[in-house]
Design a protein around this motif. Structure first.
Motif, PDB file in Angstrom:
ATOM      1  N   GLY A 283       0.835  -1.192   0.000  1.00 28.64           N
ATOM      2  CA  GLY A 283       0.000   0.000   0.000  1.00 28.64           C
ATOM      3  C   GLY A 283       0.870   1.242   0.000  1.00 28.64           C
ATOM      4  O   GLY A 283       2.088   1.164   0.182  1.00 28.64           O
ATOM      5  N   GLY A 284       0.233   2.409  -0.173  1.00 32.32           N
ATOM      6  CA  GLY A 284       1.001   3.640  -0.241  1.00 32.32           C
ATOM      7  C   GLY A 284       0.424   4.777   0.575  1.00 32.32           C
ATOM      8  O   GLY A 284       0.841   5.925   0.420  1.00 32.32           O
ATOM      9  N   GLY A 285      -0.509   4.459   1.471  1.00 35.69           N
ATOM     10  CA  GLY A 285      -1.164   5.513   2.239  1.00 35.69           C
ATOM     11  C   GLY A 285      -0.712   5.556   3.688  1.00 35.69           C
ATOM     12  O   GLY A 285       0.252   4.901   4.093  1.00 35.69           O
ATOM     13  N   MET A 286      -1.449   6.350   4.475  1.00 39.54           N
ATOM     14  CA  MET A 286      -1.113   6.523   5.880  1.00 39.54           C
ATOM     15  C   MET A 286      -1.202   5.211   6.649  1.00 39.54           C
ATOM     16  O   MET A 286      -0.393   4.951   7.541  1.00 39.54           O
ATOM     17  N   THR A 287      -2.195   4.377   6.309  1.00 42.64           N
ATOM     18  CA  THR A 287      -2.340   3.108   7.009  1.00 42.64           C
ATOM     19  C   THR A 287      -1.123   2.233   6.783  1.00 42.64           C
ATOM     20  O   THR A 287      -0.637   1.568   7.706  1.00 42.64           O
ATOM     21  N   ALA A 288      -0.611   2.221   5.554  1.00 39.39           N
ATOM     22  CA  ALA A 288       0.585   1.430   5.256  1.00 39.39           C
ATOM     23  C   ALA A 288       1.770   1.912   6.087  1.00 39.39           C
ATOM     24  O   ALA A 288       2.515   1.102   6.668  1.00 39.39           O
ATOM     25  N   VAL A 289       1.959   3.222   6.167  1.00 39.34           N
ATOM     26  CA  VAL A 289       3.075   3.773   6.941  1.00 39.34           C
ATOM     27  C   VAL A 289       2.905   3.467   8.425  1.00 39.34           C
ATOM     28  O   VAL A 289       3.852   3.021   9.097  1.00 39.34           O
ATOM     29  N   ASP A 290       1.701   3.698   8.963  1.00 41.22           N
ATOM     30  CA  ASP A 290       1.466   3.442  10.385  1.00 41.22           C
ATOM     31  C   ASP A 290       1.711   1.980  10.735  1.00 41.22           C
ATOM     32  O   ASP A 290       2.312   1.668  11.778  1.00 41.22           O
ATOM     33  N   ALA A 300      10.281  -6.129  14.526  1.00 41.76           N
ATOM     34  CA  ALA A 300      10.525  -6.793  13.250  1.00 41.76           C
ATOM     35  C   ALA A 300      11.904  -6.398  12.719  1.00 41.76           C
ATOM     36  O   ALA A 300      12.290  -5.231  12.792  1.00 41.76           O
ATOM     37  N   GLN A 301      12.636  -7.365  12.194  1.00 44.35           N
ATOM     38  CA  GLN A 301      13.983  -7.074  11.707  1.00 44.35           C
ATOM     39  C   GLN A 301      13.957  -6.332  10.383  1.00 44.35           C
ATOM     40  O   GLN A 301      14.690  -5.358  10.190  1.00 44.35           O
ATOM     41  N   ASN A 302      13.118  -6.784   9.465  1.00 49.61           N
ATOM     42  CA  ASN A 302      13.024  -6.183   8.133  1.00 49.61           C
ATOM     43  C   ASN A 302      11.572  -5.844   7.829  1.00 49.61           C
ATOM     44  O   ASN A 302      10.708  -6.722   7.876  1.00 49.61           O
ATOM     45  N   VAL A 303      11.315  -4.588   7.527  1.00 48.32           N
ATOM     46  CA  VAL A 303       9.968  -4.147   7.175  1.00 48.32           C
ATOM     47  C   VAL A 303      10.051  -3.389   5.856  1.00 48.32           C
ATOM     48  O   VAL A 303      10.865  -2.472   5.702  1.00 48.32           O
ATOM     49  N   THR A 304       9.190  -3.793   4.912  1.00 50.71           N
ATOM     50  CA  THR A 304       9.212  -3.189   3.579  1.00 50.71           C
ATOM     51  C   THR A 304       7.807  -2.786   3.165  1.00 50.71           C
ATOM     52  O   THR A 304       6.880  -3.593   3.252  1.00 50.71           O
ATOM     53  N   ILE A 305       7.647  -1.541   2.750  1.00 47.54           N
ATOM     54  CA  ILE A 305       6.411  -1.083   2.114  1.00 47.54           C
ATOM     55  C   ILE A 305       6.597  -1.233   0.608  1.00 47.54           C
ATOM     56  O   ILE A 305       7.607  -0.781   0.057  1.00 47.54           O
ATOM     57  N   VAL A 306       5.620  -1.856  -0.049  1.00 46.23           N
ATOM     58  CA  VAL A 306       5.677  -2.009  -1.501  1.00 46.23           C
ATOM     59  C   VAL A 306       4.447  -1.330  -2.091  1.00 46.23           C
ATOM     60  O   VAL A 306       3.305  -1.625  -1.698  1.00 46.23           O
ATOM     61  N   TYR A 307       4.687  -0.414  -3.025  1.00 45.97           N
ATOM     62  CA  TYR A 307       3.602   0.356  -3.642  1.00 45.97           C
ATOM     63  C   TYR A 307       3.667   0.200  -5.154  1.00 45.97           C
ATOM     64  O   TYR A 307       4.760   0.228  -5.738  1.00 45.97           O
ATOM     65  N   ARG A 308       2.528   0.049  -5.778  1.00 48.21           N
ATOM     66  CA  ARG A 308       2.495  -0.316  -7.200  1.00 48.21           C
ATOM     67  C   ARG A 308       2.825   0.841  -8.141  1.00 48.21           C
ATOM     68  O   ARG A 308       3.160   0.614  -9.302  1.00 48.21           O
ATOM     69  N   ARG A 309       2.732   2.077  -7.671  1.00 46.35           N
ATOM     70  CA  ARG A 309       3.028   3.223  -8.534  1.00 46.35           C
ATOM     71  C   ARG A 309       4.304   3.923  -8.058  1.00 46.35           C
ATOM     72  O   ARG A 309       4.976   3.469  -7.149  1.00 46.35           O
ATOM     73  N   GLY A 310       4.620   5.067  -8.669  1.00 48.70           N
ATOM     74  CA  GLY A 310       5.798   5.821  -8.278  1.00 48.70           C
ATOM     75  C   GLY A 310       5.626   6.454  -6.908  1.00 48.70           C
ATOM     76  O   GLY A 310       4.508   6.679  -6.430  1.00 48.70           O
ATOM     77  N   GLN A 311       6.742   6.788  -6.267  1.00 46.03           N
ATOM     78  CA  GLN A 311       6.695   7.318  -4.904  1.00 46.03           C
ATOM     79  C   GLN A 311       5.932   8.635  -4.835  1.00 46.03           C
ATOM     80  O   GLN A 311       5.282   8.936  -3.833  1.00 46.03           O
ATOM     81  N   CYS A 333       8.875   1.113  -4.706  1.00 45.67           N
ATOM     82  CA  CYS A 333       7.776   1.593  -5.539  1.00 45.67           C
ATOM     83  C   CYS A 333       7.802   0.922  -6.911  1.00 45.67           C
ATOM     84  O   CYS A 333       8.756   0.228  -7.263  1.00 45.67           O
ATOM     85  N   ASN A 334       6.724   1.135  -7.655  1.00 45.12           N
ATOM     86  CA  ASN A 334       6.569   0.545  -8.985  1.00 45.12           C
ATOM     87  C   ASN A 334       6.684  -0.975  -8.941  1.00 45.12           C
ATOM     88  O   ASN A 334       7.381  -1.591  -9.754  1.00 45.12           O
ATOM     89  N   ALA A 335       5.973  -1.576  -7.985  1.00 42.80           N
ATOM     90  CA  ALA A 335       5.951  -3.033  -7.868  1.00 42.80           C
ATOM     91  C   ALA A 335       4.572  -3.466  -7.377  1.00 42.80           C
ATOM     92  O   ALA A 335       4.044  -2.902  -6.408  1.00 42.80           O
ATOM     93  N   ALA A 336       4.006  -4.479  -8.035  1.00 45.80           N
ATOM     94  CA  ALA A 336       2.666  -4.975  -7.691  1.00 45.80           C
ATOM     95  C   ALA A 336       2.750  -6.456  -7.352  1.00 45.80           C
ATOM     96  O   ALA A 336       3.496  -7.207  -7.991  1.00 45.80           O
ATOM     97  N   PRO A 337       1.986  -6.909  -6.334  1.00 40.36           N
ATOM     98  CA  PRO A 337       2.052  -8.322  -5.942  1.00 40.36           C
ATOM     99  C   PRO A 337       1.448  -9.241  -7.004  1.00 40.36           C
ATOM    100  O   PRO A 337       0.408  -8.938  -7.586  1.00 40.36           O
ATOM    101  N   LEU A 338       2.131 -10.357  -7.221  1.00 36.33           N
ATOM    102  CA  LEU A 338       1.655 -11.365  -8.165  1.00 36.33           C
ATOM    103  C   LEU A 338       1.159 -12.622  -7.473  1.00 36.33           C
ATOM    104  O   LEU A 338       0.134 -13.189  -7.846  1.00 36.33           O
ATOM    105  N   LYS A 339       1.908 -13.061  -6.446  1.00 34.85           N
ATOM    106  CA  LYS A 339       1.561 -14.314  -5.788  1.00 34.85           C
ATOM    107  C   LYS A 339       2.166 -14.350  -4.394  1.00 34.85           C
ATOM    108  O   LYS A 339       3.274 -13.858  -4.166  1.00 34.85           O
TER     109      LYS A 339
END
Length: 448
Positions: A283-290, A300-311, A333-339
């Motif tokens: 996601g790319g909104g406030m909920t994703a960041v929170d 958590a050791q590694n946390v990654t936000i993945v958003y399908r469009r540009g930052q 950014c610029n990544a969408a989940p496939l599986k």
């Protein structure tokens, strides 16, 4: 054996016990009296202040800052509360960098705005600490109004209607009032149970009866409310959550970010709250960041936000994005989940790289995987359970003017209503304005 950041899976107690209090302390500690005076002295007190125009509740910002500078913070708080009765929480959660502070002339001239949000918190906290409610109810009107939803819009409407002398019943599906302020924002933004304390303070005006655990469509109906009350205001929020639509998202430890935040907010012992070692938030909104920042703060050791469009397309503000990265969260950014891969439980998430094309997002053909023992979905919420008689627009309740719906006698505002921007401060403004319209119509009918 105790757990650590290296422990695989979704487990509690990744950090030393004393780390949790430090990690979830106030992200923006309040100003003291001297700091507030210094901050207030930077205001130009503009006549046509752009900060006022940028505020959805139209608070007279130069006036309240002048009141602080002259040593009358309680008067400043009354100026704020007259326009925004939830000014305390808004001072903590508003994206001020996009609103009032982003429009400050100091920002344009010096790159550093007047600290409007911090000054608002200084004033409102000072008055709320007195214990007394600053407003008194008007003469009883004999009118009864139902407000459905005890989030920012519903609370704002209920308070304004009670101040006008009406009797208000405030229905909410959850056990506790407050809506997103209570259940949906990062704990470090409103520490020490502030959201609940603010609701208790707001209800101090009197004339508002709280009916918790009452859901529209399950315990109450719009038809029944319309028959029993003189007017109805709907501040339902957005209770439904969107699915990824991705193969494997039904695996264990693939959950909604809003559920993760809610459990964290209601937890009495953060060390007992399980969190993954490798957490991926989509996601790319406030909920994703929170969600992402709090997962990191839980250990958590590694946390990654993945958003399908540009930052630059992320709806989370630049300030919030910077806060995430400074907290150790990676943003891709610029990544969408496939599986979602795994044997019953999520182990990896496969993504495709995307680019903006003439017809929207395009698959570049490139793939990558991220390890994940916890996957949080933060791709938006939707409106569920709306009575079919109400006209809709874009998946939300259609409104015109100050919250009027397609059915006479029924108003709506906040996230459930079309045309808003899903901000607490906007919901407060819509609840307030709908309440003024309800009052005007009821009084016109009574004297007609």
């Amino acid at each position: 054996m105790t757990n650590s950041q290296l422990t695989p899976g979704v487990v509690p107690g990744r950090l030393p016990a004393d780390s949790y209090a430090a990690n979830f302390s106030d992200v923006a500690p309040p100003l003291d009296r001297h700091e507030a005076q210094v901050a207030a002295d930077r205001c130009y007190f503009c006549h046509d202040a752009p900060c006022v125009t940028a505020c959805p509740t139209s608070i007279d910002i130069p006036l309240f800052i002048r009141q602080i500078s002259t040593g009358t913070p309680d008067a400043a708080a009354r100026t704020i509360f007259h326009q925004n009765i939830l000014g305390g929480i808004c001072a903590r959660v508003c994206p001020t960098e996009n609103l009032c502070e982003g429009s400050c002339v100091r920002m344009e001239a010096e790159g550093k705005p007047v600290e409007i949000g911090a000054l608002q918190r200084y004033a409102t906290d000072h008055l709320m600490a007195q214990g007394d409610h600053p407003f008194r109810r008007g003469p009883p009107t004999g009118k009864r109004i139902a407000v459905v939803g005890a989030g920012p819009a519903g609370l704002s409407a209920a308070h304004r209607l009670a101040a006008k002398g009406h009797e208000v019943t405030l229905f909410d599906a959850r056990p506790k009032p407050g809506g997103l302020n209570e259940y949906g924002i990062a704990s470090y933004k409103a520490v020490d149970g502030f959201a609940a304390r603010e609701v208790d303070w707001l209800l101090g005006i009197g004339g508002i009866r709280l009916a918790s655990g009452k859901a529209l469509g399950r315990d109450i109906t719009l038809e029944g409310l319309s028959a029993d009350f003189d007017a109805v205001f709907l501040g339902l929020g957005l209770q439904g959550v969107s699915a990824l639509g991705t193969e494997g998202e039904d695996r264990t430890h693939v959950t909604h970010a809003v559920d993760f935040i809610r459990e964290l907010r209601q937890s009495g012992d953060l060390s007992a709250l399980p969190v993954g070692r490798d957490v991926v938030v989509i996601g790319g909104g406030m909920t994703a960041v929170d969600a992402a920042v709090q997962a990191k703060l839980l250990g958590a050791q590694n946390v990654t936000i993945v958003y399908r469009r540009g930052q630059n397309r992320m709806s989370a503000s630049q300030h919030e994005q910077d806060h995430a990265t400074h907290s150790g969260v990676r943003i891709i950014c610029n990544a969408a989940p496939l599986k979602v891969h795994g044997n019953g439980t999520v182990r990896e998430v496969e993504f495709m790289l995307t680019r903006e094309g003439p017809n929207g997002l395009e698959d570049t053909g490139e793939r990558f995987r991220l390890p994940a023992d916890q996957l949080l979905r933060a791709i938006g919420q939707k409106l569920d359970g709306v009575p079919s008689d109400l006209a809709m627009s874009g998946g939300k309740i259609a409104i015109h003017g100050p919250g009027r719906t397609s059915i006479p006698g029924i108003w709506a505002g906040g996230d459930c209503a079309a045309g808003g921007d899903d901000l607490t401060v906007t919901a407060v403004a819509e609840g307030r304005d709908a309440a003024e319209d309800i009052h005007a119509q009821l009084m016109e009918a009574a004297h007609g």
